[in-house]
Each structure stands twice: as structure tokens, then as C-alpha cells.
Design a protein around this motif. Structure first.
Motif, short mmCIF file in Angstrom:
data_model
loop_
_atom_site.label_atom_id
_atom_site.label_comp_id
_atom_site.label_asym_id
_atom_site.label_seq_id
_atom_site.Cartn_x
_atom_site.Cartn_y
_atom_site.Cartn_z
N GLY A 89 -51.61 7.43 -6.99
CA GLY A 89 -51.21 6.40 -6.05
C GLY A 89 -49.76 6.43 -5.62
N GLY A 90 -49.01 7.42 -6.07
CA GLY A 90 -47.60 7.51 -5.71
C GLY A 90 -47.40 8.16 -4.36
N ASP A 91 -47.39 7.39 -3.30
CA ASP A 91 -47.26 7.94 -1.95
C ASP A 91 -45.90 7.63 -1.32
N THR A 92 -44.92 7.28 -2.14
CA THR A 92 -43.58 6.96 -1.63
C THR A 92 -42.91 8.19 -1.05
N THR A 93 -42.33 8.05 0.12
CA THR A 93 -41.57 9.12 0.76
C THR A 93 -40.09 8.74 0.80
N THR A 94 -39.26 9.68 1.18
CA THR A 94 -37.83 9.37 1.30
C THR A 94 -37.58 8.36 2.42
N ASP A 95 -38.44 8.33 3.43
CA ASP A 95 -38.30 7.31 4.47
C ASP A 95 -38.52 5.91 3.89
N ASP A 96 -39.44 5.80 2.93
CA ASP A 96 -39.68 4.50 2.29
C ASP A 96 -38.46 4.03 1.51
N LEU A 97 -37.64 4.97 1.07
CA LEU A 97 -36.46 4.65 0.27
C LEU A 97 -35.24 4.31 1.13
N ALA A 98 -35.35 4.45 2.43
CA ALA A 98 -34.18 4.40 3.31
C ALA A 98 -33.36 3.12 3.16
N GLU A 99 -34.01 1.95 3.16
CA GLU A 99 -33.26 0.69 3.07
C GLU A 99 -32.56 0.54 1.72
N ILE A 100 -33.22 0.98 0.67
CA ILE A 100 -32.59 0.92 -0.66
C ILE A 100 -31.38 1.83 -0.70
N LEU A 101 -31.52 3.04 -0.18
CA LEU A 101 -30.42 4.00 -0.24
C LEU A 101 -29.28 3.61 0.69
N PRO A 130 -46.70 2.82 -4.97
CA PRO A 130 -47.01 2.82 -3.54
C PRO A 130 -45.76 2.68 -2.68
N GLY A 131 -45.72 3.41 -1.59
CA GLY A 131 -44.59 3.31 -0.68
C GLY A 131 -44.41 1.92 -0.11
N ALA A 132 -45.52 1.18 0.04
CA ALA A 132 -45.43 -0.18 0.58
C ALA A 132 -44.61 -1.08 -0.33
N VAL A 133 -44.72 -0.90 -1.64
CA VAL A 133 -43.93 -1.70 -2.58
C VAL A 133 -42.46 -1.32 -2.48
N VAL A 134 -42.19 -0.03 -2.37
CA VAL A 134 -40.80 0.43 -2.25
C VAL A 134 -40.17 -0.11 -0.96
N ARG A 135 -40.91 -0.07 0.12
CA ARG A 135 -40.38 -0.62 1.38
C ARG A 135 -40.11 -2.11 1.25
N ALA A 136 -40.99 -2.83 0.55
CA ALA A 136 -40.79 -4.26 0.36
C ALA A 136 -39.54 -4.54 -0.45
N VAL A 137 -39.30 -3.74 -1.49
CA VAL A 137 -38.06 -3.89 -2.27
C VAL A 137 -36.86 -3.68 -1.36
N GLY A 138 -36.92 -2.66 -0.52
CA GLY A 138 -35.80 -2.39 0.38
C GLY A 138 -35.57 -3.51 1.38
N ASP A 139 -36.62 -4.22 1.73
CA ASP A 139 -36.50 -5.32 2.69
C ASP A 139 -36.17 -6.65 2.03
#
Length: 310
Positions: A186-198, A158-167
Motif C-alpha cells: 500500500g505504499g504509493d507515496t511519490t516525491t510529489d506527495d512529499l512536496a509540501e512537507i519538503l 498511502p500518498g493521500a495521507v502524506v499529502r494530508a500531512v503536508g496540507d
């Protein structure tokens, strides 16, 4: 994809715990595995395992935990709260793997978790956390100064988990693995969700980044190729996904990759020409282009799939 359990974890051999068992001479020299035999076991049976480990193994000898079947893993969330409470009594705990289950026990995209944040807040000395599966997975952003390795192995993250990791603020994190998976699992992660990690602002120690098993691997490759975090990486892993020639072109025209020690692109959909271009452009970099794939054709349409889905 997973046909066997881990034989070692965090540099230690895995040993299943059974209440009343004879302990090894050095109980701190193993990674303790907790697993019920019956996949439909009642919650009390897994709780008894956790209690048994806490009562029978010296507290400072529990260095690593591998969690297997806890009973109805496909519909009942892993009882993280039991582990959180027990972990407060294990001062030496440094590594945890949640859900080392094989496909015959439960498909990866059926594994149910819930909120894992408490495990991080309860274990400030934790260095390694692996999570397999992502159904109902939740993470609240935290600051953790000890974590060095974080991995999410999923068929759909989920994109929400990816955003949480980035935060999250993870100043010691050296290795991060994100298996993004497919939208139908359930894989709805977008490149925007990855922004903080990247951007890498909260990950100053990161050296190994896997953004893999991606259905939209070409967009991911383009985002990574332009990312500030790329400059500090030693290993970049974009494997197991639907990477095509467009993604390879994005990598070759983005920030330099020649500083990498390893570029992992295995399980890809590159043409032979594009694969050769990648290798030629990166002398001295170990490039893994194994497991080339071909699109499936059905009724005149082409279909490409990630390595891990259901």
C-alpha cells in the motif's frame, strides 16, 4: 520487526489498565495501556476498557495513552470515535500511540485504522501522536497548534495521507516520521506527495525529519537534498530503505548537510566507497551507516527490500 511492546511512552512507564485494578499512588505518572487479551474479542470488550479508564482513573491523571489490541485488528478498524469521545473528558491528555501491536498479534501492514482526524480536532493540547499501520488510514488536513511530534510507522504509507500531512498547519511540530514502505503493502507515496512537507512552509519548527523505510529511497534522497526544509533540520533520517550509491551522491551534491547533528542511513545498500565518502564529507555530523545490506540475487536479478514491509 516489532517483537515487544513499549515499556515507556512520552517519558512515562507504560501500565496496562484493568477495570477494578488498584491504581498507582500517582495515576498521572504512567502511560495507560488499553488492550484486550483475545485478538478476536468483540467490540464491546474494548469499549468497556475505555469506559473503565474514564470512570475509574481521575480525568486529569490521563496524560498518555497506548492502544494495543482492540479485537480483530487485522480486519476491524480501531474505534477512534470511542477514544475521541473519551478524550473530551481528559484535559491533561498529551500523548497517544495508536496500535502498539507486535508481529505475533498482527503484522504491521494488516493493522486497520480508518479516519484519525477526530483525535486531533478533539485534543487541541495533544503534543505527541504515533500511528502504527496504515490500512484504510485517513487524515483530513487540520490546523493544530500543540502537536510537537507526529509519527507514522508503516510497511506501506498511502500518498493521500502524506499529502494530508503536508496540507496540515502544524506550527509547533518539531519531529515528523514517515515510514513510506513498499508498493505491495500500500505504499504509493511519490516525491510529489512529499512536496509540501519538503517545502516546510507549514512546519516552521521542524527539526527532525524521517522519510524512511522507502522502497524508492534514491528518489526520496534527491528530493530531500534539494528541499528548503533541509536547511532548518538537526536530524535527517533516511534509514530502513533501499538507499544505494545514487542516493548518496544526490545527498552529497544537494544542499549542505554539514549543519546536521545526525544523519541516519542505517539499513542501506551503499558500497563501502560511497559510505566512506558520506562520512568524509560530513565531519562533525553523527552518521549512522550500520546494518549494510546486500541485494538478493534470484535467477540473475537483484532484489532489494525495505526493513519493514509486511
Amino acid at each position: 520487526m516489532f517483537s515487544s511492546h513499549l515499556s515507556s511512552f512520552a517519558g512515562l512507564p507504560v501500565l496496562p489498565f484493568t477495570p477494578g485494578m488498584k491504581l498507582p499512588d500517582d495515576p498521572s505518572a504512567v502511560a495507560w495501556r488499553l488492550e484486550v487479551e483475545d485478538f478476536e474479542a468483540e467490540p464491546e470488550e474494548f469499549a468497556a476498557l475505555v469506559t473503565g479508564l474514564r470512570d475509574e482513573v481521575p480525568a486529569d491523571a490521563v496524560r498518555a495513552l497506548v492502544i494495543g489490541e482492540w479485537g480483530s485488528a487485522y480486519e476491524r478498524a480501531l474505534p477512534v470515535e470511542l477514544l475521541v469521545e473519551a478524550a473530551r473528558h481528559w484535559p491533561a491528555l498529551r500523548a497517544v500511540f495508536l496500535a502498539d501491536l507486535v508481529s505475533e498479534q498482527c503484522e504491521i501492514s494488516w493493522l486497520t485504522h480508518g479516519d484519525i482526524t477526530g483525535l486531533l480536532t478533539a485534543c487541541p493540547s495533544l503534543e505527541v501522536l504515533w500511528v502504527r499501520g496504515a490500512t484504510e488510514l485517513h487524515l483530513t488536513p487540520v490546523r493544530h497548534t500543540g502537536l510537537r511530534e507526529l509519527a507514522f510507522q508503516t510497511g506501506g504509507l498511502p500518498g493521500a495521507v502524506v499529502r494530508a500531512v503536508g496540507d496540515c498547519d502544524l506550527p509547533a511540530l518539531e519531529r515528523l516520521e514517515l515510514w513510506l514502505g513498499r508498493s505491495d503493502y500500500g505504499g504509493d507515496t511519490t516525491t510529489d506527495d512529499l512536496a509540501e512537507i519538503l517545502a516546510g512552509t507549514r512546519l516552521p519548527a521542524l527539526r527532525h525529519l524521517a522519510v524512511s523505510n522507502a522502497e524508492d529511497a534514491d528518489r526520496v534522497a534527491a528530493a530531500v537534498a534539494a528541499a528548503p526544509v533541509l536547511d532548518r533540520l538537526e536530524v535527517l533520517d533516511l534509514s530502513k530503505g533501499v538507499l544505494t550509491d545514487a542516493g548518496a551522491e544526490a545527498l552529497l551534491t544537494g544542499r549542505p548537510l554539514t549543519h546536521l547533528r545526525r544523519l541516519d542511513l542505517h539499513h542501506h545498500f551503499l558500497s563501502e566507497e560511497a559510505a566512506a565518502r558520506v562520512v568524509a564529507a560530513l565531519p562533525g555530523v553523527e552518521v549512522d551507516l550500520s546494518e549494510p545490506q546486500k541485494a538478493d540475487v534470484y535467477n540473475g536479478r537483484e532484489y532489494r527490500f525495505t526493513a519493514v514491509g509486511e
